[in-house]
Each structure stands twice: as structure tokens, then as C-alpha cells.
Design a protein around this motif. Structure first.
Motif: not given
Length: 258
Positions: A19-28
Motif C-alpha cells: 500500500s505504500a506505493a500509492a504515496g510514492c512518485e513514479t518516474l518514466d
């Protein structure tokens, strides 16, 4: 390292973070790669998530370094690796499985700041594409350095026995000659002082050869960090590393970035 050995199964980033992934920034990152950025992972990840990260790092780093990294991560988890990081980044391939990682610390001192690049790597099939350098330019020499106190020096630092990482880090600095140690020039006084502070923070001041920026027995928890020592093809640079470092020694790399 060898790329012919059977590689361990790589975990999916979504399963690692939960569930922690939801609050993390994702970069291409291009080339089918994405980066998940966790700022202050010690605060964001609960104990269960941290344990999953450490478990995931073992097969990924074993693939990257060509040696069993189980003892390394057992030691790093005891040291509170994730709890102390300013930022931790997981890199995933097209299928969402983890193929790389990096992290850094920001260490403020009176009059200057050290940005310390901690354990970093990519599985062999994803190396040499320039992805890690682009990521570090964005996250480290971009965002992290910009957030350091204005008007005071900032030094980019690392501990490594790899000339490949040396070359990567040299590309992050304003000029190649800013990075020390160098094959034919002594480190200036401010760089040596920065190395002393870093060694003290690492708990290795007692085994630091400060003028040479060398830590003897830096990886004493391992038989060897690499299954096969890396080389760059740059004869002078490879000689610097292989000529001065034993199997468990490391250089403290220091370069003024601002």
C-alpha cells in the motif's frame, strides 16, 4: 561479474511496497523502465514493508554484483539503512519487476553539506544504458543538491571499489577533475576533510587512509563485494583501483558539486 550464471527470481515492485506505493512518485526512465521514489523511507515504510525491501534487495544485488549479498543486507538492515536514507529509489522493468535500486543521504555540517550516494546497482541485462546517470542527475545533483543550504559548498560522495561507479559519478560533477581520488593528483585539503567527516559517519574513521581517500577493510562483513572485479577499459582508471585496493578495500569518492 559473470552474466552466464543462473539469475535469481526478481520480485515485483508493487509486491515489495504494498500500500505504500500509492504515496510514492513514479518516474518514466525510458527504455521500458520506471523508477519509484520513496522520500524518507524510514518514515514512509512500516517494518513489514522494510523487511520486504531488504528481502527483495538480496536477489537483485546478487545478480548485479555476481556474489551472494545475503550477509551484506543482513548487516545493512542492522545498521538501519532504510531508516537513515533521505531517498530510496526502486527501478522496475516492463513487467514491473525490480531490476535496480539506488539511495542517498544528505549530511549537513557547519559550513558544508555531504550528499552520500549509498548502495546502487542494476541487474547485468540493464547496465550500460545511461539510465542510472540520468536518474541521479534528476534526483541527486538536481533536487537534492538544490535543497541544500545556499551559499555553502556541497560535496557529492560515495564509498566504492568499482571504477565503473567512479566513472558514473564523475559524469555527475561540473568537471571530471572535480572527483577525487585521481590517478595523478593529490586530493586538496577540503576534499580530505570531507572524507574524514564521511568516514566518521560511516564508523570507519579508524581504518581511513585520509590522504589516499582509502578505507582498508571497508567490507569486512563479506568475503568479497564482487564475484568478478569490474573494469572500464580505461587503463589509467582501472590501474588506480586495482593497484591500490585489496578485495575488501574501498575509495571514498569526493567531488565538489556546488
Amino acid at each position: 561479474m559473470t552474466t552466464t550464471q543462473q539469475q535469481p527470481a526478481l520480485p515485483a515492485v508493487a509486491d515489495i511496497l504494498g500500500s505504500a506505493a500509492a504515496g510514492c512518485e513514479t518516474l518514466d526512465l525510458g527504455a521500458g523502465l520506471t523508477a519509484t521514489v520513496i522520500v524518507r523511507p524510514g518514515a514512509v515504510l512500516n517494518l513489514s514493508a522494510q523487511e520486504r525491501v531488504y528481502a527483495a534487495l538480496i536477489p537483485v544485488t546478487t545478480s548485479s554484483f555476481g556474489a551472494d549479498m545475503t550477509p551484506y543486507w543482513a548487516q545493512r538492515s542492522k545498521e538501519g539503512y532504510l531508516e537513515r536514507l533521505a531517498e530510496f529509489v526502486l527501478i522496475a522493468g516492463e513487467d514491473g519487476r525490480m531490476v535496480g535500486w539506488t539511495g542517498f543521504h544528505v549530511l549537513p555540517y557547519d559550513g558544508f553539506t555531504l550528499v552520500y550516494l549509498d548502495s546502487t546497482g542494476m541487474v547485468p541485462t540493464r547496465q550500460s544504458g545511461g539510465v542510472m546517470r540520468r536518474l541521479m542527475r534528476d534526483r541527486v545533483t538536481g533536487a537534492a543538491v538544490a535543497a541544500c543550504p545556499a551559499g555553502s559548498p556541497v560535496y557529492l560522495t560515495a564509498r566504492t571499489e568499482s571504477p565503473i561507479f567512479y566513472r558514473l559519478m564523475r559524469g555527475l560533477l561540473p568537471a571530471p577533475e572535480a572527483l577525487h581520488p585521481q590517478p595523478s593528483a593529490a586530493a586538496p585539503g577540503d576534499v580530505v576533510e570531507a572524507a574524514r567527516h564521511l568516514a566518521r559517519w560511516l564508523g570507519q574513521e579508524g581504518i581511513l587512509d585520509a590522504p589516499a581517500l582509502t578505507v582498508r577493510g571497508a567490507y569486512d562483513a563479506l568475503d568479497a563485494l564482487y564475484g568478478e572485479l569490474p573494469t572500464t577499459g580505461d587503463a589509467e582508471l582501472d590501474k588506480l583501483f586495482r593497484g591500490q585496493l585489496g578485495p575488501l578495500d574501498a575509495f571514498l569518492l569526493v567531488g565538489r558539486v556546488r
